[in-house]
Write an enzyme that holds these catalytic residues in place. Sequence first.
Site, short mmCIF file in Angstrom:
data_model
loop_
_atom_site.label_atom_id
_atom_site.label_comp_id
_atom_site.label_asym_id
_atom_site.label_seq_id
_atom_site.Cartn_x
_atom_site.Cartn_y
_atom_site.Cartn_z
N HIS A 72 28.28 21.62 50.45
CA HIS A 72 27.15 20.81 49.97
C HIS A 72 27.57 19.37 49.81
O HIS A 72 28.57 19.07 49.18
CB HIS A 72 26.63 21.35 48.63
CG HIS A 72 25.82 22.60 48.76
ND1 HIS A 72 25.00 23.06 47.77
CD2 HIS A 72 25.71 23.48 49.78
CE1 HIS A 72 24.39 24.18 48.17
NE2 HIS A 72 24.82 24.45 49.39
N TYR A 200 19.36 20.83 39.43
CA TYR A 200 19.51 20.84 37.97
C TYR A 200 18.22 20.27 37.40
O TYR A 200 17.80 19.18 37.79
CB TYR A 200 20.68 19.95 37.54
CG TYR A 200 22.05 20.53 37.85
CD1 TYR A 200 22.65 20.35 39.09
CD2 TYR A 200 22.76 21.24 36.88
CE1 TYR A 200 23.90 20.87 39.36
CE2 TYR A 200 24.02 21.76 37.15
CZ TYR A 200 24.58 21.57 38.38
OH TYR A 200 25.83 22.08 38.65
N PRO A 292 28.83 25.54 31.30
CA PRO A 292 28.81 25.63 32.77
C PRO A 292 28.05 24.50 33.48
O PRO A 292 28.10 24.42 34.71
CB PRO A 292 28.14 26.98 33.03
CG PRO A 292 27.40 27.30 31.79
CD PRO A 292 28.12 26.65 30.66
N LYS A 296 32.61 23.23 36.01
CA LYS A 296 34.01 22.82 35.93
C LYS A 296 34.99 23.92 35.50
O LYS A 296 36.20 23.78 35.70
CB LYS A 296 34.15 21.65 34.94
CG LYS A 296 33.62 20.34 35.48
CD LYS A 296 34.56 19.74 36.51
CE LYS A 296 33.89 18.79 37.46
NZ LYS A 296 33.63 19.30 38.80
N TYR A 384 31.77 15.24 39.45
CA TYR A 384 31.26 16.53 39.94
C TYR A 384 32.12 17.05 41.09
O TYR A 384 32.43 18.24 41.15
CB TYR A 384 29.79 16.40 40.37
CG TYR A 384 29.10 17.75 40.48
CD1 TYR A 384 28.30 18.24 39.44
CD2 TYR A 384 29.26 18.55 41.61
CE1 TYR A 384 27.69 19.47 39.52
CE2 TYR A 384 28.65 19.79 41.70
CZ TYR A 384 27.86 20.24 40.66
OH TYR A 384 27.26 21.48 40.74
#
Length: 389
Positions: A72, A200, A292, A296, A384
């Site tokens: 991704h 998200y 979560p 990570k 990220y």
Amino acid sequence: MRTQVAIIGAGPSGLLLGQLLHRQGIDTVILENRSADYVLGRIRAGVIEQGMVGLLEEAGVDARLHAEGLVHDGVEIAFRNQRHRVDFKKLTGKTVTVYGQTEITRDLMEARTASGALTIYEAQDVQPFDFDGDKPRLRYRKDGQEHEVACDFIAGCDGFHGVSRQSVPAKAIETFEREYPFGWLGILSETPPVSEELIYIHHPRGFALCSMRSPTRSRYYVQCSLDEHVDEWPDSRFWDELKMRLDDEARAQLVTGPSIEKSIAPLRSFVAEPMRFGRMFLAGDAAHIVPPTGAKGLNLAASDVHYLSRALVEFYREKSVAGLDHYSARALARVWKAERFSWWMTTMLHNLPDHTAFERRLQVAELDYLFSSPAAAMAMAENYVGLPY
Ligand code: RFL
Ligand code: PHB
């Protein structure tokens, strides 16, 4: 029985450490208190950083990951019915890979079996001893019999509830903790994902996350309260709640179906310092927990294992204790940055019941800043995709 490194726990930390050490000719024994099937039944992480992909390559367990993992280039954040994309590839040149922790664990278990290294499943009452001296030992029970393992080092890879951290005298360890007043209700379903990338979602009804395991298998989460039980969440209620939190386009695209797994996980930030006690080293969830939201936890377990495996190889090859002496400080420096990022993502995206009107306005400003400032998007992206090891 004698081994060089005795590892407690056959989760991803313990199995990856075992495999990296095996490739360097270092002998390990893994003691796991559950069965292999139980370990494989836990549905957890889904997103892995390039750094971890590199470690899995080094461990020789990357074939299926490269064949089936989904690369991704970014994620989307939905707010007020609009989706905003953070383009990791453009901002950092890096990507993330969606490949389930279950599959990584299976690949590592198979490699370990093929290597002939010993894993003792259903080992009861595992207890580390004498790690403050130079002859550490482990005791455990199996099929009603007591056993002892003598070793040079103990790796405590036994997760948050494991025995390793609990075996350390209270005065030798300091812990830092935050519990969040909500949990994540997650389901896995044999349905195509609602979108190609993760979404998200910040919504007044609470956070939601659209993730996946493959082009035909989806993983969804909704923020729930801590006093709720999965039995109160039949599939239909879950899908209805998720739909209410999705943007219009995603709602129209969503394919629902029966869940094949459903569970509630509490959210917690936790760090234990230091991560070394004489000849015992903690790695992964045994030493730290992140909520979560930043994806990570597993990736931090991998960076710990990277530092620890390098240090142990240096010890056996060069008789140098430098890496072992630096392990805790090196690992913790990276851990705390991931703690900060996970706390930030969690606070920005969830509906916090104890938030004041002032804090809710700050949350909106934070999101607005992220969507409008390339510098803010860059800061999110570089965290990220994973800070360097
Ligand atoms: P684990 O996986 O908990 O493995 C520890 C192992 O030790 C065993 N054990 C013992 N063995 C012997 N004696 C004892 N006394 C023992 N006590 C325990 C356990 O049975 C187990 O097999 O820890 P490890 O290896 O450090 O791995 C950590 C990861 O599992 C964890 O950080 C991630 O799953 C966190 N996480 C995520 N991380 C990511 O990087 N990306 C994600 O997308 C992501 N999503 C998640 C997550 C965790 C979640 N939950 C359920 C907590 C999503 C969720 C919902
Ligand atoms: C998952 O797919 O399980 C997942 C993905 C991203 C997260 C957490 C969990 O931040």
